[in-house]
Design a protein around this motif. Structure first.
Motif, PDB file in Angstrom:
ATOM      1  N   LYS A   1      -4.706   2.276 -18.570  1.00 51.82           N
ATOM      2  CA  LYS A   1      -4.213   3.343 -17.694  1.00 51.82           C
ATOM      3  C   LYS A   1      -3.164   4.194 -18.424  1.00 51.82           C
ATOM      4  O   LYS A   1      -3.157   5.422 -18.331  1.00 51.82           O
ATOM      5  CB  LYS A   1      -3.620   2.729 -16.412  1.00 51.82           C
ATOM      6  CG  LYS A   1      -3.166   3.693 -15.369  1.00 51.82           C
ATOM      7  CD  LYS A   1      -4.239   4.643 -14.888  1.00 51.82           C
ATOM      8  CE  LYS A   1      -5.115   4.054 -13.815  1.00 51.82           C
ATOM      9  NZ  LYS A   1      -6.124   5.009 -13.287  1.00 51.82           N
TER      10      LYS A   1
ATOM     11  N   PHE B   1      -1.870  -1.066 -11.659  1.00 55.65           N
ATOM     12  CA  PHE B   1      -2.379   0.141 -12.313  1.00 55.65           C
ATOM     13  C   PHE B   1      -3.855   0.375 -12.001  1.00 55.65           C
ATOM     14  O   PHE B   1      -4.320   1.506 -11.970  1.00 55.65           O
ATOM     15  CB  PHE B   1      -2.166   0.058 -13.835  1.00 55.65           C
ATOM     16  CG  PHE B   1      -0.777   0.463 -14.266  1.00 55.65           C
ATOM     17  CD1 PHE B   1       0.244   0.631 -13.350  1.00 55.65           C
ATOM     18  CD2 PHE B   1      -0.492   0.693 -15.614  1.00 55.65           C
ATOM     19  CE1 PHE B   1       1.525   1.005 -13.753  1.00 55.65           C
ATOM     20  CE2 PHE B   1       0.780   1.073 -16.027  1.00 55.65           C
ATOM     21  CZ  PHE B   1       1.788   1.224 -15.095  1.00 55.65           C
TER      22      PHE B   1
ATOM     23  N   GLU C   1      -5.170  -0.036  -9.275  1.00 59.20           N
ATOM     24  CA  GLU C   1      -5.274   0.523  -7.912  1.00 59.20           C
ATOM     25  C   GLU C   1      -4.850   1.987  -7.853  1.00 59.20           C
ATOM     26  O   GLU C   1      -4.910   2.612  -6.809  1.00 59.20           O
ATOM     27  CB  GLU C   1      -4.413  -0.302  -6.946  1.00 59.20           C
ATOM     28  CG  GLU C   1      -4.986  -1.692  -6.693  1.00 59.20           C
ATOM     29  CD  GLU C   1      -4.096  -2.522  -5.773  1.00 59.20           C
ATOM     30  OE1 GLU C   1      -3.567  -1.963  -4.791  1.00 59.20           O
ATOM     31  OE2 GLU C   1      -3.937  -3.725  -6.044  1.00 59.20           O
ATOM     32  N   LEU C   2      -4.388   2.525  -8.965  1.00 57.27           N
ATOM     33  CA  LEU C   2      -3.898   3.915  -8.941  1.00 57.27           C
ATOM     34  C   LEU C   2      -5.041   4.909  -9.144  1.00 57.27           C
ATOM     35  O   LEU C   2      -6.002   4.613  -9.830  1.00 57.27           O
ATOM     36  CB  LEU C   2      -2.829   4.116 -10.042  1.00 57.27           C
ATOM     37  CG  LEU C   2      -1.524   3.381  -9.777  1.00 57.27           C
ATOM     38  CD1 LEU C   2      -0.623   3.490 -11.000  1.00 57.27           C
ATOM     39  CD2 LEU C   2      -0.800   3.958  -8.555  1.00 57.27           C
TER      40      LEU C   2
ATOM     41  N   GLU D   1       0.844  -1.210   0.000  1.00 61.43           N
ATOM     42  CA  GLU D   1       0.000   0.000   0.000  1.00 61.43           C
ATOM     43  C   GLU D   1       0.879   1.260   0.000  1.00 61.43           C
ATOM     44  O   GLU D   1       0.591   2.226  -0.684  1.00 61.43           O
ATOM     45  CB  GLU D   1      -0.931   0.032   1.232  1.00 61.43           C
ATOM     46  CG  GLU D   1      -2.101  -0.940   1.181  1.00 61.43           C
ATOM     47  CD  GLU D   1      -1.658  -2.403   1.280  1.00 61.43           C
ATOM     48  OE1 GLU D   1      -0.623  -2.667   1.948  1.00 61.43           O
ATOM     49  OE2 GLU D   1      -2.312  -3.262   0.664  1.00 61.43           O
TER      50      GLU D   1
ATOM     51  N   TRP E   1      -3.204   8.279 -19.121  1.00 61.42           N
ATOM     52  CA  TRP E   1      -2.128   9.241 -18.795  1.00 61.42           C
ATOM     53  C   TRP E   1      -1.682   9.998 -20.052  1.00 61.42           C
ATOM     54  O   TRP E   1      -1.335  11.171 -19.990  1.00 61.42           O
ATOM     55  CB  TRP E   1      -0.923   8.511 -18.183  1.00 61.42           C
ATOM     56  CG  TRP E   1      -1.174   7.973 -16.808  1.00 61.42           C
ATOM     57  CD1 TRP E   1      -2.095   8.428 -15.900  1.00 61.42           C
ATOM     58  CD2 TRP E   1      -0.500   6.883 -16.178  1.00 61.42           C
ATOM     59  NE1 TRP E   1      -2.030   7.673 -14.755  1.00 61.42           N
ATOM     60  CE2 TRP E   1      -1.064   6.726 -14.883  1.00 61.42           C
ATOM     61  CE3 TRP E   1       0.527   6.032 -16.554  1.00 61.42           C
ATOM     62  CZ2 TRP E   1      -0.640   5.748 -13.992  1.00 61.42           C
ATOM     63  CZ3 TRP E   1       0.957   5.064 -15.662  1.00 61.42           C
ATOM     64  CH2 TRP E   1       0.388   4.919 -14.402  1.00 61.42           C
TER      65      TRP E   1
ATOM     66  N   ILE F   1       3.508   9.935  -9.774  1.00 58.00           N
ATOM     67  CA  ILE F   1       2.787  10.164 -11.041  1.00 58.00           C
ATOM     68  C   ILE F   1       2.132  11.551 -11.029  1.00 58.00           C
ATOM     69  O   ILE F   1       2.168  12.272 -12.023  1.00 58.00           O
ATOM     70  CB  ILE F   1       1.769   9.032 -11.292  1.00 58.00           C
ATOM     71  CG1 ILE F   1       2.533   7.754 -11.648  1.00 58.00           C
ATOM     72  CG2 ILE F   1       0.787   9.393 -12.420  1.00 58.00           C
ATOM     73  CD1 ILE F   1       1.740   6.494 -11.571  1.00 58.00           C
ATOM     74  N   ASP F   2       1.576  11.928  -9.889  1.00 58.73           N
ATOM     75  CA  ASP F   2       0.965  13.267  -9.781  1.00 58.73           C
ATOM     76  C   ASP F   2       1.998  14.354 -10.065  1.00 58.73           C
ATOM     77  O   ASP F   2       1.700  15.353 -10.707  1.00 58.73           O
ATOM     78  CB  ASP F   2       0.416  13.488  -8.358  1.00 58.73           C
ATOM     79  CG  ASP F   2      -0.915  12.780  -8.167  1.00 58.73           C
ATOM     80  OD1 ASP F   2      -1.488  12.324  -9.176  1.00 58.73           O
ATOM     81  OD2 ASP F   2      -1.363  12.662  -7.006  1.00 58.73           O
TER      82      ASP F   2
ATOM     83  N   ILE G   1       2.349   1.736  -3.425  1.00 55.16           N
ATOM     84  CA  ILE G   1       1.341   2.245  -4.375  1.00 55.16           C
ATOM     85  C   ILE G   1       1.114   3.737  -4.114  1.00 55.16           C
ATOM     86  O   ILE G   1       0.988   4.525  -5.047  1.00 55.16           O
ATOM     87  CB  ILE G   1       0.011   1.459  -4.242  1.00 55.16           C
ATOM     88  CG1 ILE G   1       0.252  -0.017  -4.526  1.00 55.16           C
ATOM     89  CG2 ILE G   1      -1.101   2.073  -5.088  1.00 55.16           C
ATOM     90  CD1 ILE G   1      -0.293  -0.590  -5.777  1.00 55.16           C
ATOM     91  N   GLU G   2       1.091   4.124  -2.856  1.00 53.61           N
ATOM     92  CA  GLU G   2       0.891   5.532  -2.512  1.00 53.61           C
ATOM     93  C   GLU G   2       2.081   6.361  -3.022  1.00 53.61           C
ATOM     94  O   GLU G   2       1.892   7.443  -3.589  1.00 53.61           O
ATOM     95  CB  GLU G   2       0.740   5.653  -0.979  1.00 53.61           C
ATOM     96  CG  GLU G   2       0.341   7.029  -0.477  1.00 53.61           C
ATOM     97  CD  GLU G   2      -0.833   7.668  -1.217  1.00 53.61           C
ATOM     98  OE1 GLU G   2      -1.758   6.946  -1.628  1.00 53.61           O
ATOM     99  OE2 GLU G   2      -0.805   8.904  -1.408  1.00 53.61           O
TER     100      GLU G   2
ATOM    101  N   ARG H   1       1.655   6.697  -6.701  1.00 55.30           N
ATOM    102  CA  ARG H   1       0.579   7.657  -7.013  1.00 55.30           C
ATOM    103  C   ARG H   1       1.125   9.091  -6.926  1.00 55.30           C
ATOM    104  O   ARG H   1       0.905   9.903  -7.815  1.00 55.30           O
ATOM    105  CB  ARG H   1      -0.559   7.442  -6.020  1.00 55.30           C
ATOM    106  CG  ARG H   1      -1.875   8.031  -6.474  1.00 55.30           C
ATOM    107  CD  ARG H   1      -2.991   7.763  -5.482  1.00 55.30           C
ATOM    108  NE  ARG H   1      -3.504   6.415  -5.527  1.00 55.30           N
ATOM    109  CZ  ARG H   1      -3.587   5.580  -4.483  1.00 55.30           C
ATOM    110  NH1 ARG H   1      -3.168   5.966  -3.297  1.00 55.30           N
ATOM    111  NH2 ARG H   1      -4.066   4.373  -4.616  1.00 55.30           N
ATOM    112  N   LYS H   2       1.857   9.375  -5.874  1.00 51.76           N
ATOM    113  CA  LYS H   2       2.414  10.739  -5.667  1.00 51.76           C
ATOM    114  C   LYS H   2       3.398  11.078  -6.787  1.00 51.76           C
ATOM    115  O   LYS H   2       3.391  12.175  -7.333  1.00 51.76           O
ATOM    116  CB  LYS H   2       3.142  10.819  -4.324  1.00 51.76           C
ATOM    117  CG  LYS H   2       2.203  11.055  -3.180  1.00 51.76           C
ATOM    118  CD  LYS H   2       2.984  11.564  -1.949  1.00 51.76           C
ATOM    119  CE  LYS H   2       2.034  11.617  -0.761  1.00 51.76           C
ATOM    120  NZ  LYS H   2       2.555  10.937   0.427  1.00 51.76           N
TER     121      LYS H   2
END
Ligand code: CNA
Length: 242
Positions: A90, A239, A241-242, A5, A94, A15-16, A8-9, A12-13
């Motif tokens: 996904k 992906f 889960e993103l 987890e 993007w 990618i942001d 993944i977090e 996610r960050k």
């Protein structure tokens, strides 16, 4: 050690924050669509077909035993009917958001384009088209799939070969350059679903000197040590889960 987890977090960050993501992938990207890879648990290299596995994908077999080459291609490689999975979709999302600039793939299945991605660099060609080895006339793959024995050109009677790069053939230098340029400019590289063993494709990954380098693969790869974020799981699953 971080939990899945947490990884993944972190992904996610990252990618942001990224504005110029490049994705470099391989056969593992399409296993969740139902296409076997080469070196994974259920891969084609684990099966016993008579010849050593790499021979079936070599220019040598096409030259010296074309009957056997086309028998294998028709049965195992060409003419499948599968759909893009969460990983392909996904990446397309993007790209539409302007975050992802290029997909560099070793795959030959056309699933990134089927998902709607535009800037796809197919280092090893594709199985949608084929061409005459003598006069270069292009054909649809049906010229191989809907014929028997060794497929021949209507014009010059040369052998019709799939537009894939076989072992023993050179990669298109223009594509390698384009891929290198994208990787050098990227502010994030995501590598997924590849054993990172086939050169010169893999040498492209070394061109990325930036951060973060993300690796998503079921199995270990020779570049795990380099990765800033490493996730050992199915890429479609990750992906989604993103
Ligand atoms: P490979 O050597 O078969 O490696 C695949 C890697 O993906 C392995 O490390 C697996 O553990 C991993 N993997 C399998 N499924 C998943 C998944 N769902 N999520 C994450 N990881 C997964 O394949 P490479 O692409 O590294 O080798 C390059 C060859 C394979 C190229 O020449 C391709 O043309 C060739 N190939 C392509 C396809 C295709 O187009 N779909 C299929 C089979 C082989």
């Amino acid at each position: 050690m971080e939990s899945k987890e947490e990884k993944i977090e972190a992904l996610r960050k990252a990618i942001d924050n990224a504005e110029n993501i490049v994705f470099f992938g391989g056969a593992g990207v399409s296993t969740e669509s139902g296409l076997p890879d080469f070196r994974g648990e259920q891969g084609l290299y684990r099966k016993k077909y008579g010849l050593p596995p790499e021979s079936y994908f070599s220019i040598r077999l096409l030259k010296y035993d074309p009957e056997e080459f086309f028998k294998f291609q028709r049965k195992r490689i060409l003419g499948y009917d599968v759909k893009p999975n969460a990983a392909h979709l996904k990446l397309t999302e993007w790209e539409k958001q302007g975050k992802l600039r290029a997909i560099i793939t070793q795959n030959i299945d056309g699933l990134h384009q089927a998902a709607g991605s535009k800037n796809v660099i197919e280092l090893h060609g594709n199985t949608k088209h084929c061409h005459c080895m003598r006069c270069n006339k292009s054909y649809k793959i049906s010229a191989i799939m809907e014929t028997e024995g060794v497929p021949r050109c209507k014009i010059c009677h040369g052998i019709i070969k799939p537009d894939t790069v076989l072992y023993g053939e050179k990669l298109d230098v223009r594509l390698l350059k384009k891929a290198t340029d994208h990787i050098r400019k990227a502010d994030m590289l995501i590598v997924g679903g590849t054993s990172l063993t086939v050169n010169p494709a893999v040498s492209l990954v070394h061109e990325f000197r930036n951060k973060p380098f993300v690796l998503i693969n079921i199995g270990l790869t020779p570049m795990d040590d380099r990765a800033d974020i490493r996730i050992y799981d199915k890429i479609g699953q990750v992906f989604s889960e993103l």
